[in-house]
Write a protein that holds these residues in place. Structure first.
Motif, PDB file in Angstrom:
ATOM      1  N   GLY A  98       0.522  -0.965  -0.447  1.00 27.26           N
ATOM      2  CA  GLY A  98       0.222   0.035  -0.065  1.00 27.26           C
ATOM      3  C   GLY A  98       0.980   1.430  -0.273  1.00 27.26           C
ATOM      4  O   GLY A  98       1.993   1.149   0.106  1.00 27.26           O
ATOM      5  N   ASN A  99      -0.096   2.104   0.658  1.00 27.41           N
ATOM      6  CA  ASN A  99       0.682   3.719   0.220  1.00 27.41           C
ATOM      7  C   ASN A  99       1.072   4.027   1.818  1.00 27.41           C
ATOM      8  O   ASN A  99      -0.503   3.778   2.202  1.00 27.41           O
ATOM      9  N   CYS A 100       1.280   5.095   1.810  1.00 24.89           N
ATOM     10  CA  CYS A 100       1.650   6.068   3.168  1.00 24.89           C
ATOM     11  C   CYS A 100       1.100   7.668   2.540  1.00 24.89           C
ATOM     12  O   CYS A 100       1.829   8.353   1.515  1.00 24.89           O
ATOM     13  N   GLY A 101       0.013   8.012   2.329  1.00 30.21           N
ATOM     14  CA  GLY A 101      -0.561   8.976   2.336  1.00 30.21           C
ATOM     15  C   GLY A 101       0.132  10.054   2.827  1.00 30.21           C
ATOM     16  O   GLY A 101       0.064  10.987   2.484  1.00 30.21           O
ATOM     17  N   ASN A 102       0.717  10.521   4.205  1.00 27.16           N
ATOM     18  CA  ASN A 102       1.262  11.231   5.123  1.00 27.16           C
ATOM     19  C   ASN A 102       3.009  11.492   3.935  1.00 27.16           C
ATOM     20  O   ASN A 102       2.962  12.467   3.939  1.00 27.16           O
ATOM     21  N   LEU A 103       3.421  10.280   3.881  1.00 29.53           N
ATOM     22  CA  LEU A 103       4.922  10.465   3.474  1.00 29.53           C
ATOM     23  C   LEU A 103       4.607  11.594   1.697  1.00 29.53           C
ATOM     24  O   LEU A 103       5.492  11.528   1.563  1.00 29.53           O
ATOM     25  N   SER A 104       3.172  11.077   1.280  1.00 31.15           N
ATOM     26  CA  SER A 104       3.516  11.676  -0.176  1.00 31.15           C
ATOM     27  C   SER A 104       3.603  12.957   0.659  1.00 31.15           C
ATOM     28  O   SER A 104       3.809  14.016  -0.880  1.00 31.15           O
ATOM     29  N   ALA A 105       3.386  13.736   1.020  1.00 32.06           N
ATOM     30  CA  ALA A 105       3.506  14.939   1.177  1.00 32.06           C
ATOM     31  C   ALA A 105       4.531  15.587   1.240  1.00 32.06           C
ATOM     32  O   ALA A 105       5.403  16.741   1.080  1.00 32.06           O
ATOM     33  N   ALA A 106       5.881  14.255   1.773  1.00 37.12           N
ATOM     34  CA  ALA A 106       6.986  15.270   1.471  1.00 37.12           C
ATOM     35  C   ALA A 106       7.945  14.567  -0.124  1.00 37.12           C
ATOM     36  O   ALA A 106       8.915  14.695  -0.102  1.00 37.12           O
ATOM     37  N   VAL A 107       6.891  13.927  -0.685  1.00 35.84           N
ATOM     38  CA  VAL A 107       7.865  13.208  -1.656  1.00 35.84           C
ATOM     39  C   VAL A 107       7.677  14.021  -2.845  1.00 35.84           C
ATOM     40  O   VAL A 107       9.272  14.959  -3.225  1.00 35.84           O
ATOM     41  N   GLY A 108       6.732  15.145  -3.318  1.00 37.11           N
ATOM     42  CA  GLY A 108       7.045  16.222  -4.607  1.00 37.11           C
ATOM     43  C   GLY A 108       8.675  17.313  -3.298  1.00 37.11           C
ATOM     44  O   GLY A 108       9.484  18.206  -4.577  1.00 37.11           O
TER      45      GLY A 108
END
Length: 403
Positions: free
Chosen positions: A102-112
Motif C-alpha cells: 500500500g501507500n503512505c498518504g502522510n509521506l506522500s506530502a514529502a515526495v514532491g
C-alpha cells in the motif's frame, strides 16, 4: 573474529504529515538494492533497525511505531505525464518483513519536496522559469498504480518548508502542501475485488468473525483498503486515545482477527494465514457520531467542531492521529450515501468532512459520482492538506554484509 566495514548510502530523513521516514533516490542505492527483492528488503530492514525483538529499533532509524518505521524510494518517472515515481515500504518492527502492499498518504506530502530538493526535478521548470510560486508535481504511486498531485510552495527557487499551517498530530507549524489523490479507488494486484471501490458490491455488509462477533461493516478500496465498523458495536465510544486500545492485548488480537476476515472478504487474500504477511493493508477503523473529547495533546475537541469520530489501527496498533491514506478512505466513504462513515457524519450528500482523531481534527474532501445506469459509485479525487519538512540529510550507514 572477522569484521566488515560499514557502507554509506545517501539518504534524507523527512517528516511528511504525521509520519517520518527515510527517503532514497533509487540511483543512490547499492546496485543489488536498485531492483525489488531480498537485497533491497534486507537493506531497508537494517536501515530502520528491524527486526527488533525489543520493539524499540534502537540500532536503526525507526522510531518503534508504525508512523516512524517507513522508507521511500524515488526515481524519475517512467510514466507519461508524471514527474516522479514513488515507492513506499512499510517496515515491520519485530519481524523481518517489508510490506509493499500500500501507500503512505502522510509521506506522500514529502515526495514532491524531496524530488525537488534532491534534484530529481527542477522547480524552475515546473514554474515555467519563475523562482516563486506553487510547483505542481505529478507523482506516480508505484505500490497502488495511482496518481497523486502535490502542490509544493517554492520561494526563491527552493522548497518552502516553514509556514503557519497547523496540522493536529504535528507540534510545529509548517508550509501547507495540498494533495490530490486522483481516482483513489484502489486496484489491488492479485485481488478478487476487480478494482471495485466496494469489493463485495455493497456499501454495508454483515462481517461474520468467528469467535468475535457479527458486525456491520463498510469495506472499501479507496486510498487504502479499509474496513469501517461502528464504534458502539465494538464496545467503544469513538473518543478513545492510544492507551485505551494499545494497552489491551485482547482488543488488539480482536482487531487483528477482524482485519484478517475482512481481508479475506475483500478478496485481498485467499487464506486467513496470509494476513500475517500483509500487515499494512487492509486497515481497520471504527466510527461514531460527534462527541466532545480531549485529544492526546490535551486540546479540547467539541462535538460541534466535527462531523464524526474516527479511530484507525495501523500495523496492529491504534494510530496516534490518522494515516493519510485512511483519511482518503474516510473522505471517499463519507461522500457515498449509506456507508457507515456517511451515516456517522449525518448521512445524505457530503462533499467534505472534518473528523476527530486521537490527536485532533482533520478535514478531507472527495468528489463522488454515481453511474445512473449501473448505480456504481466512483470518486474522481480526494483532497487534503498536509505539511512536510527535511529533518536530516546526508548518509545512513549499514554493515556491508547486511544485505
Amino acid at each position: 573474529m572477522s569484521t566488515v566495514p560499514q557502507i554509506k548510502v545517501p539518504a534524507t530523513y523527512m517528516r511528511g504529515g504525521t509520519s517520518k521516514g527515510v527517503f532514497f533516490r533509487l540511483q543512490d542505492l547499492p546496485a543489488s538494492a536498485q531492483t525489488p527483492g531480498a537485497a533491497r528488503d534486507a537493506l531497508l530492514l537494517r536501515v530502520i533497525g528491524s527486526p527488533d525483538p525489543y520493539g524499540k529499533q534502537i540500532d536503526g532509524m525507526g522510531g518503534a511505531t508504525s508512523s516512524t518505521s517507513k522508507t521511500v524510494i524515488l526515481s524519475a518517472s517512467s510514466k507519461p505525464d508524471h514527474d516522479v515515481d514513488y515507492l513506499f515500504g512499510q517496515v515491520a518492527i519485530d519481524k523481518a518483513f517489508v510490506d509493499w502492499s500500500g501507500n503512505c498518504g502522510n509521506l506522500s506530502a514529502a515526495v514532491g519536496s524531496f524530488a525537488i530538493s534532491s534534484c530529481l526535478l527542477d522547480a524552475k521548470k515546473l514554474l515555467d522559469g519563475k523562482d516563486n510560486g506553487v510547483a505542481v508535481v505529478r507523482i506516480w504511486q508505484v505500490n497502488i498504480s495511482k496518481t497523486i498531485i502535490a502542490h509544493v510552495p517554492i520561494t526563491n527557487g527552493q522548497v518552502q518548508e516553514t509556514g503557519d499551517f497547523e496540522l493536529d498530530g504535528v507540534t510545529f507549524p509548517a508550509a501547507e502542501v495540498q494533495l490530490e489523490f486522483l481516482d483513489p479507488a484502489a486496484d489491488e494486484e492479485g485481488s478478487d475485488a476487480g478494482g471495485s471501490m466496494f469489493p463485495t458490491g455493497n456499501v454495508v455488509d454483515q462481517l461474520d468473525v468467528p469467535g468475535v462477533g457479527v458486525f456491520k461493516a463498510t469495506m472499501i478500496n479507496a486510498g487504502i483498503p479499509t474496513i469501517f465498523i461502528n464504534a458502539e458495536d465494538l464496545g467503544y465510544t469513538g473518543t478513545e486515545l492510544q492507551e485505551a486500545i494499545n494497552s489491551d492485548a485482547a482488543a488488539l488480537a480482536k482487531f487483528e482477527t477482524i482485519r484478517a476476515h475482512g481481508a479475506l472478504r475483500m478478496g485481498l487474500i485467499k487464506h486467513l494465514d496470509e494476513a500475517a504477511k500483509r500487515q499494512h493493508t487492509p486497515k481497520v477503523a471504527f466510527v461514531a457520531k460527534p462527541k466532545d473529547y480531549v485529544s492526546s495533546s490535551g486540546k479540547q475537541v467539541n462535538a460541534n467542531e466535527i462531523d464524526l469520530l474516527v479511530r484507525a489501527l495501523s500495523m496492529g496498533k491504534l494510530h496516534h492521529a490518522m494515516m493519510g491514506t485512511a483519511a482518503v478512505s474516510i473522505g471517499t466513504a463519507a461522500a457515498i450515501p449509506g456507508t457507515l462513515v456517511n451515516l456517522a457524519a449525518g448521512g445524505g450528500v457530503i462533499k467534505a468532512v472534518r473528523f476527530g482523531h486521537p490527536s485532533g481534527t482533520l478535514r478531507v474532501g472527495a468528489e463522488a459520482l454515481q453511474d445512473p445506469a449501473s448505480g456504481a459509485w466512483s470518486v474522481s479525487k480526494a483532497i487534503m492538506s498536509r505539511s512536510a519538512r527535511v529533518l536530516m540529510e546526508g548518509w545512513v550507514r549499514v554493515p556491508a554484509d547486511s544485505f
